[in-house]
Motif scaffolding. Structure first.
Motif, PDB file in Angstrom:
ATOM      1  N   GLU A 220       0.841  -1.189   0.000  1.00  0.00           N
ATOM      2  CA  GLU A 220       0.000   0.000   0.000  1.00  0.00           C
ATOM      3  C   GLU A 220       0.875   1.237   0.000  1.00  0.00           C
ATOM      4  O   GLU A 220       2.011   1.218   0.475  1.00  0.00           O
ATOM      5  N   ALA A 239      -5.626   6.365  -7.826  1.00  0.00           N
ATOM      6  CA  ALA A 239      -4.363   7.066  -7.602  1.00  0.00           C
ATOM      7  C   ALA A 239      -3.305   6.434  -8.498  1.00  0.00           C
ATOM      8  O   ALA A 239      -3.253   5.215  -8.642  1.00  0.00           O
ATOM      9  N   LYS A 252      -6.069   2.235  -5.672  1.00  0.00           N
ATOM     10  CA  LYS A 252      -7.353   2.798  -5.262  1.00  0.00           C
ATOM     11  C   LYS A 252      -7.296   3.136  -3.775  1.00  0.00           C
ATOM     12  O   LYS A 252      -6.731   2.370  -2.981  1.00  0.00           O
ATOM     13  N   VAL A 253      -7.868   4.265  -3.418  1.00  0.00           N
ATOM     14  CA  VAL A 253      -7.857   4.707  -2.028  1.00  0.00           C
ATOM     15  C   VAL A 253      -8.706   3.753  -1.192  1.00  0.00           C
ATOM     16  O   VAL A 253      -9.885   3.533  -1.474  1.00  0.00           O
ATOM     17  N   VAL A 271      -3.569   3.770   0.120  1.00  0.00           N
ATOM     18  CA  VAL A 271      -3.922   3.374  -1.251  1.00  0.00           C
ATOM     19  C   VAL A 271      -3.494   1.923  -1.455  1.00  0.00           C
ATOM     20  O   VAL A 271      -2.311   1.589  -1.309  1.00  0.00           O
ATOM     21  N   PHE A 289      -3.846  11.899  -7.248  1.00  0.00           N
ATOM     22  CA  PHE A 289      -5.210  11.411  -7.054  1.00  0.00           C
ATOM     23  C   PHE A 289      -6.105  12.071  -8.105  1.00  0.00           C
ATOM     24  O   PHE A 289      -6.067  13.291  -8.281  1.00  0.00           O
TER      25      PHE A 289
END
Length: 305
Positions: A220, A239, A252-253, A271, A289
């Motif tokens: 992450e 992102a 992805k967040v 993320v 982002f």
């Protein structure tokens, strides 16, 4: 005495005049390419090409920096202490599955303890069977009036004590079996070995780290964001990260930190990243982002002078 100096004759003046005239004619009729200056070069004409603007969906992005870290990192150690490590089967970077053997601990001593526990359980089982038989006969004879109540109670008590000793022996056998199983260090989950401290011949200690495992191999990106921009990034937006080699990774967040650092006034955005070789745990990465998209008119870069 009178001196006479001869003056220029008319013939000499005529010759000089003709020579001067001939020189002027020759100069006027000479090769113009040898002495004349070249004409000035013509200026190139500037070409103009008309380009029509194109309407596209233009993204609104927010830049950030942060570190790439493991999603969850499991610390794996030995569950038995003061035993020698006999074998190490994995290296840093190896992909493992849940239950795979990572290391083996010398099990000779544990095996003897298990054999002793098995023998004790067998002995207790035989004693419990004998006590149960004696108690059964005592009940039969008590019903016929041959045994007193006190003697009957002694046989019943002996049966229960033998059953309790059998249960304790079986528990010790089970504990010895579990200890034997723990001489094999196994992977608790699928993932990647990120650190290894186990060496053949060393003694295990309680709480000592032998391996580190990145669970699922998941990484992450923890982007650091000023508090003013933290609330602008909702969960689920994409992102894009730029790796050290120029490769891009799209994630992805997953979550936004509920608090910010009191000193820096910055918060973290987590993320989730897909499995990739473009980034590794511990790297510093820059990213953006994508908050939204809106229509916009665009021109190619060559159209801007």
């Amino acid at each position: 005495m009178k001196l006479n100096f001869p003056g220029p004759s008319a013939r000499g003046l005529a010759v000089n005049a003709l020579a001067l005239f001939a020189a002027v004619i020759v100069a006027a009729c000479g090769d113009p390419g040898g002495s004349a200056a070249p004409p000035p070069a013509a200026k190139a004409a500037l070409s103009v090409e008309l380009v029509a603007p194109t309407q596209v969906e233009w993204p609104a992005v927010l830049a950030a920096n942060g570190n790439v870290v493991a999603w969850q990192e499991a610390v794996i150690g030995a569950e038995v202490a003061n035993y020698r490590i006999a074998e190490v089967r994995v290296q840093v970077g190896d992909h493992v599955r849940r239950g795979d053997v990572l290391a083996r601990i010398a099990s000779e001593t544990v095996a003897s303890e298990l054999a002793e526990a098995v023998a004790s359980a067998a002995e207790a089982e035989a004693a419990a069977a004998e006590a149960a038989g004696n108690a059964e006969r005592a009940r039969e004879l008590r019903a016929k009036g041959f045994y007193s109540a006190q003697l009957h109670a002694q046989y019943q008590s002996a049966e229960r004590m033998a059953a309790a000793r059998l249960a304790a022996a079986r528990a010790r056998q089970q504990a010895a079996g579990l200890k034997m199983d723990k001489t094999v260090v196994r992977a608790p989950d699928d993932g990647v070995i990120s650190a290894r401290r186990a060496t053949v011949g060393s003694l295990t200690q309680n709480g000592e780290e032998l391996f580190r495992l990145i669970r699922g191999g998941r990484l992450e990106w923890r982007a650091e964001m000023p508090s003013a921009d933290l609330l602008r990034v909702p969960v689920g937006v994409p992102a894009t990260l730029s790796g050290p080699n120029g490769a891009t990774v799209t994630g992805k967040v997953r979550a936004v930190a509920p608090s910010v650092d009191a000193q820096t006034r910055n918060g973290l955005i987590y993320v989730d990243l897909p499995a990739t070789d473009a980034v590794r745990a511990g790297m510093f990465a820059r990213g953006e982002f994508e908050l939204a998209r809106s229509p916009a008119l665009t021109l190619p870069q060559t159209a801007v002078v």
